[in-house]
Motif scaffolding. Structure first.
Motif, PDB file in Angstrom:
ATOM      1  N   LEU A  14       1.162   6.432  -7.026  1.00 33.94           N
ATOM      2  CA  LEU A  14       0.060   7.336  -7.328  1.00 33.94           C
ATOM      3  C   LEU A  14       0.520   8.803  -7.232  1.00 33.94           C
ATOM      4  O   LEU A  14       0.196   9.613  -8.107  1.00 33.94           O
ATOM      5  CB  LEU A  14      -1.100   7.070  -6.374  1.00 33.94           C
ATOM      6  CG  LEU A  14      -2.384   7.853  -6.631  1.00 33.94           C
ATOM      7  CD1 LEU A  14      -2.924   7.545  -8.018  1.00 33.94           C
ATOM      8  CD2 LEU A  14      -3.418   7.518  -5.568  1.00 33.94           C
ATOM      9  N   VAL A  15       1.255   9.133  -6.197  1.00 31.82           N
ATOM     10  CA  VAL A  15       1.778  10.501  -6.034  1.00 31.82           C
ATOM     11  C   VAL A  15       2.724  10.841  -7.184  1.00 31.82           C
ATOM     12  O   VAL A  15       2.692  11.942  -7.738  1.00 31.82           O
ATOM     13  CB  VAL A  15       2.462  10.667  -4.659  1.00 31.82           C
ATOM     14  CG1 VAL A  15       3.234  11.967  -4.577  1.00 31.82           C
ATOM     15  CG2 VAL A  15       1.437  10.591  -3.535  1.00 31.82           C
ATOM     16  N   THR A  16       3.580   9.897  -7.581  1.00 31.61           N
ATOM     17  CA  THR A  16       4.516  10.114  -8.682  1.00 31.61           C
ATOM     18  C   THR A  16       3.758  10.340  -9.993  1.00 31.61           C
ATOM     19  O   THR A  16       4.093  11.241 -10.775  1.00 31.61           O
ATOM     20  CB  THR A  16       5.483   8.917  -8.817  1.00 31.61           C
ATOM     21  OG1 THR A  16       6.171   8.755  -7.574  1.00 31.61           O
ATOM     22  CG2 THR A  16       6.481   9.129  -9.930  1.00 31.61           C
ATOM     23  N   ILE A  73       1.732  14.135 -14.235  1.00 28.98           N
ATOM     24  CA  ILE A  73       0.601  14.754 -14.936  1.00 28.98           C
ATOM     25  C   ILE A  73       0.597  16.275 -14.713  1.00 28.98           C
ATOM     26  O   ILE A  73       0.424  17.054 -15.650  1.00 28.98           O
ATOM     27  CB  ILE A  73      -0.733  14.110 -14.486  1.00 28.98           C
ATOM     28  CG1 ILE A  73      -0.792  12.671 -14.993  1.00 28.98           C
ATOM     29  CG2 ILE A  73      -1.926  14.915 -14.979  1.00 28.98           C
ATOM     30  CD1 ILE A  73      -1.952  11.864 -14.425  1.00 28.98           C
ATOM     31  N   LEU A  74       0.789  16.709 -13.489  1.00 30.65           N
ATOM     32  CA  LEU A  74       0.835  18.143 -13.186  1.00 30.65           C
ATOM     33  C   LEU A  74       2.013  18.826 -13.875  1.00 30.65           C
ATOM     34  O   LEU A  74       1.891  19.941 -14.384  1.00 30.65           O
ATOM     35  CB  LEU A  74       0.884  18.373 -11.674  1.00 30.65           C
ATOM     36  CG  LEU A  74      -0.399  18.047 -10.906  1.00 30.65           C
ATOM     37  CD1 LEU A  74      -0.160  18.186  -9.409  1.00 30.65           C
ATOM     38  CD2 LEU A  74      -1.532  18.948 -11.351  1.00 30.65           C
ATOM     39  N   THR A  75       3.164  18.179 -13.917  1.00 28.88           N
ATOM     40  CA  THR A  75       4.346  18.741 -14.571  1.00 28.88           C
ATOM     41  C   THR A  75       4.095  18.919 -16.067  1.00 28.88           C
ATOM     42  O   THR A  75       4.447  19.961 -16.644  1.00 28.88           O
ATOM     43  CB  THR A  75       5.583  17.850 -14.329  1.00 28.88           C
ATOM     44  OG1 THR A  75       5.795  17.744 -12.920  1.00 28.88           O
ATOM     45  CG2 THR A  75       6.817  18.422 -14.998  1.00 28.88           C
ATOM     46  N   SER A 131       0.827  -1.204   0.000  1.00 28.75           N
ATOM     47  CA  SER A 131       0.000   0.000   0.000  1.00 28.75           C
ATOM     48  C   SER A 131       0.872   1.269   0.000  1.00 28.75           C
ATOM     49  O   SER A 131       0.520   2.270  -0.613  1.00 28.75           O
ATOM     50  CB  SER A 131      -0.968  -0.001   1.174  1.00 28.75           C
ATOM     51  OG  SER A 131      -0.296  -0.089   2.392  1.00 28.75           O
ATOM     52  N   ILE A 132       2.024   1.249   0.664  1.00 32.14           N
ATOM     53  CA  ILE A 132       2.952   2.385   0.646  1.00 32.14           C
ATOM     54  C   ILE A 132       3.520   2.566  -0.759  1.00 32.14           C
ATOM     55  O   ILE A 132       3.583   3.686  -1.287  1.00 32.14           O
ATOM     56  CB  ILE A 132       4.080   2.195   1.682  1.00 32.14           C
ATOM     57  CG1 ILE A 132       3.501   2.256   3.100  1.00 32.14           C
ATOM     58  CG2 ILE A 132       5.164   3.246   1.498  1.00 32.14           C
ATOM     59  CD1 ILE A 132       4.492   1.954   4.192  1.00 32.14           C
ATOM     60  N   VAL A 133       3.912   1.470  -1.402  1.00 32.86           N
ATOM     61  CA  VAL A 133       4.448   1.529  -2.767  1.00 32.86           C
ATOM     62  C   VAL A 133       3.371   2.049  -3.717  1.00 32.86           C
ATOM     63  O   VAL A 133       3.637   2.877  -4.598  1.00 32.86           O
ATOM     64  CB  VAL A 133       4.983   0.151  -3.209  1.00 32.86           C
ATOM     65  CG1 VAL A 133       5.317   0.134  -4.680  1.00 32.86           C
ATOM     66  CG2 VAL A 133       6.197  -0.244  -2.389  1.00 32.86           C
TER      67      VAL A 133
END
Length: 176
Positions: A11-13, A18-20, A4-6
């Motif tokens: 997901l954050v990456t 996408i934002l970049t 779940s941490i991975v």
């Protein structure tokens, strides 16, 4: 727990990527807009022929392209509602004095409400011919002036007034 941490890091990456990409696209769009604006020069351009106009000096003399023809003329446009104009005005007057320009070889056009122009006119009148006009007046339109202050140098060429210099360096005299 580790999976779940991975998954959260992945997901954050992905969200970061996408934002970049969105930011990069936006910067490219802004760059394109800025480039197009940089190539649009507001106001008079070197080599432009001054249009026809008829105005009057504060002394009552008429000002037309014909009255300015036959000699090099320095023309400045000031707005009595413009803070940069208030800063540039004394430098302009000083430049005219230091260059020992004849009064009839310098025209200053003060744009705005005539009743508010007296401060500018009183400073300019001793060193140059002065005209006042409302915004979008005939003289400013003939010179294609769209911002203030604007200074141009004119020459006669083939019976026309032609802009030979824009944004005259008013500090050049002080450096001598």
């Amino acid at each position: 727990m580790l999976s779940s941490i991975v998954a959260a890091i992945a997901l954050v990456t992905l969200l970061n990527v996408i934002l970049t990409i969105g930011v990069v696209r936006r910067l490219r769009d802004q760059h394109t807009v800025l480039e197009s604006l940089r190539h649009q020069q507001p106001g008079p351009t070197v080599g432009a022929v001054v249009g026809d106009f008829a105005g009057a000096a504060t002394t009552g003399h008429s000002i037309t392209p014909k009255s300015l023809a036959g000699r090099e003329t320095l023309v400045a446009f000031f707005s009595n509602e413009c803070e940069p104009c208030r800063t540039k005005l004394p430098r302009f007057v000083n430049y005219v004095i230091q260059q020992q320009l004849a009064k009839h070889d310098v025209l200053a056009v003060v744009v705005g409400q005539e009743r508010d122009s007296s401060e500018f006119v009183s400073q300019l009148a001793p060193v140059c011919t002065v005209a006042t006009e409302e915004f979008k007046g005939e003289i400013a339109a003939a010179f294609q002036v769209s911002s203030y202050p604007t200074t141009v140098r004119l020459r006669s060429e083939g019976g026309n007034l032609v802009v030979s210099e824009i944004d005259v360096d008013l500090d050049a005299a002080a450096a001598l």
